[in-house]
Design a protein around this motif. Structure first.
Motif, PDB file in Angstrom:
ATOM      1  N   GLY A 237     -19.644 -75.879  76.459  1.00 22.13           N
ATOM      2  CA  GLY A 237     -20.030 -76.490  75.427  1.00 22.13           C
ATOM      3  C   GLY A 237     -21.441 -76.000  75.246  1.00 22.13           C
ATOM      4  N   ILE A 238     -21.937 -74.837  75.527  1.00 24.58           N
ATOM      5  CA  ILE A 238     -23.293 -74.220  75.379  1.00 24.58           C
ATOM      6  C   ILE A 238     -23.657 -73.481  74.273  1.00 24.58           C
ATOM      7  CG2 ILE A 238     -23.879 -74.861  77.801  1.00 24.58           C
ATOM      8  CD1 ILE A 238     -23.456 -71.700  78.250  1.00 24.58           C
ATOM      9  N   GLU A 239     -22.655 -73.756  73.220  1.00 30.17           N
ATOM     10  CA  GLU A 239     -22.990 -72.879  72.069  1.00 30.17           C
ATOM     11  C   GLU A 239     -24.344 -72.796  71.319  1.00 30.17           C
ATOM     12  OE1 GLU A 239     -20.563 -74.893  72.519  1.00 30.17           O
ATOM     13  OE2 GLU A 239     -18.468 -73.945  71.754  1.00 30.17           O
ATOM     14  N   ASP A 240     -24.710 -74.082  71.329  1.00 28.43           N
ATOM     15  CA  ASP A 240     -26.398 -74.457  70.838  1.00 28.43           C
ATOM     16  C   ASP A 240     -27.315 -74.465  71.694  1.00 28.43           C
ATOM     17  OD1 ASP A 240     -25.312 -74.499  68.255  1.00 28.43           O
ATOM     18  OD2 ASP A 240     -24.658 -76.390  68.308  1.00 28.43           O
ATOM     19  N   PHE A 241     -26.954 -74.077  72.970  1.00 30.20           N
ATOM     20  CA  PHE A 241     -28.346 -73.703  74.041  1.00 30.20           C
ATOM     21  C   PHE A 241     -28.720 -72.524  73.685  1.00 30.20           C
ATOM     22  CE2 PHE A 241     -27.569 -77.301  77.574  1.00 30.20           C
ATOM     23  CZ  PHE A 241     -26.889 -78.099  76.681  1.00 30.20           C
ATOM     24  N   VAL A 242     -30.010 -72.238  74.158  1.00 29.79           N
ATOM     25  CA  VAL A 242     -30.385 -70.926  74.190  1.00 29.79           C
ATOM     26  C   VAL A 242     -29.935 -70.395  75.584  1.00 29.79           C
ATOM     27  CG1 VAL A 242     -32.650 -71.857  75.275  1.00 29.79           C
ATOM     28  CG2 VAL A 242     -32.521 -69.570  74.243  1.00 29.79           C
ATOM     29  N   THR A 243     -29.184 -69.099  75.127  1.00 26.92           N
ATOM     30  CA  THR A 243     -28.765 -68.346  76.534  1.00 26.92           C
ATOM     31  C   THR A 243     -28.969 -66.797  76.189  1.00 26.92           C
ATOM     32  OG1 THR A 243     -26.600 -68.244  74.999  1.00 26.92           O
ATOM     33  CG2 THR A 243     -26.778 -69.854  76.782  1.00 26.92           C
ATOM     34  N   VAL A 244     -29.392 -66.271  77.312  1.00 32.71           N
ATOM     35  CA  VAL A 244     -29.904 -64.800  77.209  1.00 32.71           C
ATOM     36  C   VAL A 244     -29.237 -64.251  78.222  1.00 32.71           C
ATOM     37  CG1 VAL A 244     -32.201 -65.493  78.252  1.00 32.71           C
ATOM     38  CG2 VAL A 244     -31.612 -63.329  77.068  1.00 32.71           C
ATOM     39  N   GLY A 245     -28.425 -62.973  77.884  1.00 35.80           N
ATOM     40  CA  GLY A 245     -27.942 -62.217  78.907  1.00 35.80           C
ATOM     41  C   GLY A 245     -28.795 -60.840  79.265  1.00 35.80           C
ATOM     42  N   GLU A 246     -28.675 -60.792  80.540  1.00 35.73           N
ATOM     43  CA  GLU A 246     -29.509 -59.365  81.033  1.00 35.73           C
ATOM     44  C   GLU A 246     -28.441 -58.271  80.951  1.00 35.73           C
ATOM     45  OE1 GLU A 246     -32.129 -57.645  84.654  1.00 35.73           O
ATOM     46  OE2 GLU A 246     -30.262 -58.822  85.305  1.00 35.73           O
ATOM     47  N   MET A 247     -28.598 -57.451  80.272  1.00 31.38           N
ATOM     48  CA  MET A 247     -27.670 -56.544  79.891  1.00 31.38           C
ATOM     49  C   MET A 247     -28.162 -55.145  80.466  1.00 31.38           C
ATOM     50  SD  MET A 247     -25.356 -58.368  78.482  1.00 31.38           S
ATOM     51  CE  MET A 247     -25.369 -59.899  77.589  1.00 31.38           C
ATOM     52  N   CYS A 269     -30.052 -60.805  73.871  1.00 30.85           N
ATOM     53  CA  CYS A 269     -29.702 -60.104  74.815  1.00 30.85           C
ATOM     54  C   CYS A 269     -31.037 -59.552  75.216  1.00 30.85           C
ATOM     55  CB  CYS A 269     -28.892 -59.045  74.646  1.00 30.85           C
ATOM     56  SG  CYS A 269     -27.476 -59.307  73.846  1.00 30.85           S
ATOM     57  N   PHE A 270     -31.066 -59.149  76.596  1.00 31.05           N
ATOM     58  CA  PHE A 270     -32.006 -58.314  76.983  1.00 31.05           C
ATOM     59  C   PHE A 270     -31.448 -56.886  77.402  1.00 31.05           C
ATOM     60  CE2 PHE A 270     -33.989 -62.111  79.500  1.00 31.05           C
ATOM     61  CZ  PHE A 270     -34.946 -62.227  78.795  1.00 31.05           C
ATOM     62  N   SER A 271     -32.124 -55.881  76.531  1.00 31.85           N
ATOM     63  CA  SER A 271     -31.849 -54.525  77.050  1.00 31.85           C
ATOM     64  C   SER A 271     -33.003 -53.735  77.347  1.00 31.85           C
ATOM     65  CB  SER A 271     -31.188 -53.889  75.602  1.00 31.85           C
ATOM     66  OG  SER A 271     -32.127 -53.559  74.687  1.00 31.85           O
TER      67      SER A 271
END
Ligand code: GLC
Length: 554
Positions: A237-247, A269-271
């Motif tokens: 249930g973290i759809e509305d959380f700030v989430t960032v993936g290191e890619m 995303c971080f690229s």
């Protein structure tokens, strides 16, 4: 999925931020002490790199217990206090989830080593003979990506250090365990998550040698990665959380999928492609002058590509793995201030969510280490040996580390010009930079011309001008190698941004429709008028934002 394009995120490397208990290592109470400073800067979230129990082989990215705070950083009560105190200031805390691997000291791995088949299935173990690893893949920190365990007669995969064993995401139990970790932190009041190297979690079905490279093409953006991310986000249930993936080494197409709201994966995303423009032949350990034409091309491709696919970028130059940007693309000498501000402005006004890495807001530089004894990072120490084995002299290897080591960004935060730069009462765990007397927070606070003040202005500008968060981006001056220029537009608002990438003056032609425009922000203290000029001269490293839309006269 919520939108975070009007937010600014500040990254803290706790080990080097502020040490309150006097052991030479930063801690959570130290962060609490500096919350008013961060509030003054104007940021919305603090991302803390890992503070969990860890042998610290890779500075906390080797997690031994995802639910406990390493006592070196403080206690759970300290973290709860940080969440509460930052919350009162309107700042959310984000934690770093290292879910591609655990430390080999983690209970799961220890059980696997003891022979428990259930826990062996938490990792990637392959039967085999000594001397014959299952594939020829290389670890990102140097050497083979496989380690043999004689007592088991098996190899295990570690894409990073030998003490960072890759988890087996194919196993639904592993995925459930990791969801539980997210739920645990959510319930503590954590407001967002950064997912470490998360595009490496899905490994291929067939294990084969890579005859062209180090193996990354088989596991980067792997076959089930999108499915796993959707499941993780939905079930916690973290759809509305700030989430960032290191890619790591990703593609534009995948980043659109990771971050477009319709996909319900991550907020952004971080690229890293824009941070490889000074790698010779793509090799981080070979020095080359930055290729600004390539940098421009990459920004154009990624910014317009992400926009077309409704993907969301994390905008950044610096983090705990990258050398300091002013040392890298700017100027540490005469134009230190101008270049630090220009680089900041360049990315803050692009499309996405900006990140500020501790010390960037005061223009911290690389520390100029000269001896191997000053380095702490496992990758740097490994590569020092590899470079010597490859025939480099010690001086040559040290020159490379001084430009490329991850420790360049891990030196203590320069709070003042005093002993240990106000970071600690004790000798810090890693040597401080050689310029803390000149570059420090104390000397910049209250100075309207400081780099700190410029970051404040950029952040404030984002909050006051919706066009920065929500506007469209289009690039200008595409043929001019010295200038990066773009337009942001939303309704009748239009901003035009110019960045001179070099240390000499350069000219651009003014467009007739810009007549009457006004300067919104710049890094040179000079009057600007675009009444009749046909050309605009940009000073070395000049950054200028003009309000060029129809509404500029209003
Ligand atoms: C990420 C982290 C880096 C770490 C690696 C392995 O790239 O940013 O610091 O060493 O993952 O966890």
């Amino acid at each position: 999925m919520a939108d975070f394009s009007d937010k600014v995120i500040y990254q803290i490397y706790p080990k080097s931020f502020r040490d309150l208990n006097g052991d030479g290592l930063g801690d959570i109470p130290g962060i609490i002490e500096k919350l008013d400073y961060l509030k003054e800067l104007g940021v919305d979230y603090l991302w803390l790199t890992p503070v969990f129990i860890s042998p610290q082989r890779d500075n906390g990215y080797d997690v031994a217990d995802y639910r406990k705070i390493d006592e070196k950083f403080g206690t759970m009560e300290d973290l709860e206090e940080l969440i509460a105190q930052s919350g009162r200031r309107g700042i959310g805390i984000m934690l770093d989830m290292v879910f591609n691997h655990t430390s080999t000291a983690h209970e799961w791995f220890q059980k696997a080593l003891a022979g428990d088949p259930e826990y062996q299935n938490y990792y990637i173990f392959k039967d085999g003979e000594p001397g014959q690893p299952p594939t020829n893949w290389q670890s990102k920190f140097g050497g083979s990506a496989w380690e043999y365990v004689p007592t088991l007669g098996k190899w295990y995969l570690h894409l990073f250090d030998v003490t960072q064993a890759d988890l087996n995401w194919e196993n639904p139990k592993v995925r459930e365990e990791l969801k539980e970790v997210i739920r645990f932190w959510k319930q503590k009041g954590i407001k967002g998550f950064r997912f470490d190297v998360v595009n490496l979690i899905s490994k291929p079905e067939v294990w084969e040698d890579d005859l062209e490279g180090d193996g990354r093409r088989f596991y980067t953006d792997g076959p089930r990665v999108h499915e796993y991310l959707k499941e993780l986000v939905r079930d916690t249930g973290i759809e509305d959380f700030v989430t960032v993936g290191e890619m790591s080494s990703t593609t534009l197409e995948h980043c659109i999928r990771y971050s477009a709201p319709r996909e319900k994966e991550l907020s952004m995303c971080f690229s890293f492609h824009h941070l490889k423009i000074d790698y010779k032949n793509g090799n981080k350990w070979e020095l080359m002058e930055p290729d600004f034409a390539a940098l421009k091309e990459l920004f154009i491709k990624w910014q317009t590509g992400m926009q077309a696919g409704a993907g969301q970028s994390a905008l950044f130059w610096c983090n705990h793995d990258q050398p300091r940007i002013v040392s890298r693309l700017g100027d540490e000498g005469r134009y230190w201030k101008e270049s630090a501000k220009m680089l900041a402005g360049m990315i803050h006004l692009m499309r996405g969510t900006p990140y500020v890495y501790q010390g960037e807001e005061i223009g911290m530089t690389n520390p100029h280490y000269t001896g191997i004894g000053q380095y702490r990072d496992v990758e740097s120490l490994n590569y020092y040996k590899i470079l010597l084995e490859q025939g480099k002299t010690a001086d040559e290897a040290l020159e490379i580390l001084a430009a490329r080591s991850r420790d360049n960004s891990r030196t203590p935060m320069q709070w003042n010009g005093g002993a240990h730069c106000g970071f600690s009462e004790a000798e810090p765990w890693i040597p401080i930079s050689d310029n803390s007397a000149q570059i420090n927070v104390e000397s910049q606070l209250g100075d309207d011309t400081s780099i700190f003040s410029f970051y404040q202005k950029l952040i404030a500008l984002r909050k006051e001008n919706e066009v920065i968060a929500k506007g469209e981006i289009a690039f200008l001056e595409e043929e001019n190698p010295k200038v990066l220029a773009y337009r942001r537009s939303l309704g009748d608002r239009e901003l035009t941004v110019f960045c001179n990438l070099g240390d000499t003056e350069t000219e651009i032609s003014m467009k007739p429709e810009w007549e009457g425009c006004r300067k919104l922000l710049g890094n040179y203290e000079k009057e600007f008028s675009c009444a009749k000029e046909e050309t605009l001269t940009l000073e070395p490293y000049e950054f200028l934002v003009l309000e060029t839309g129809q509404a500029h006269g209003m």
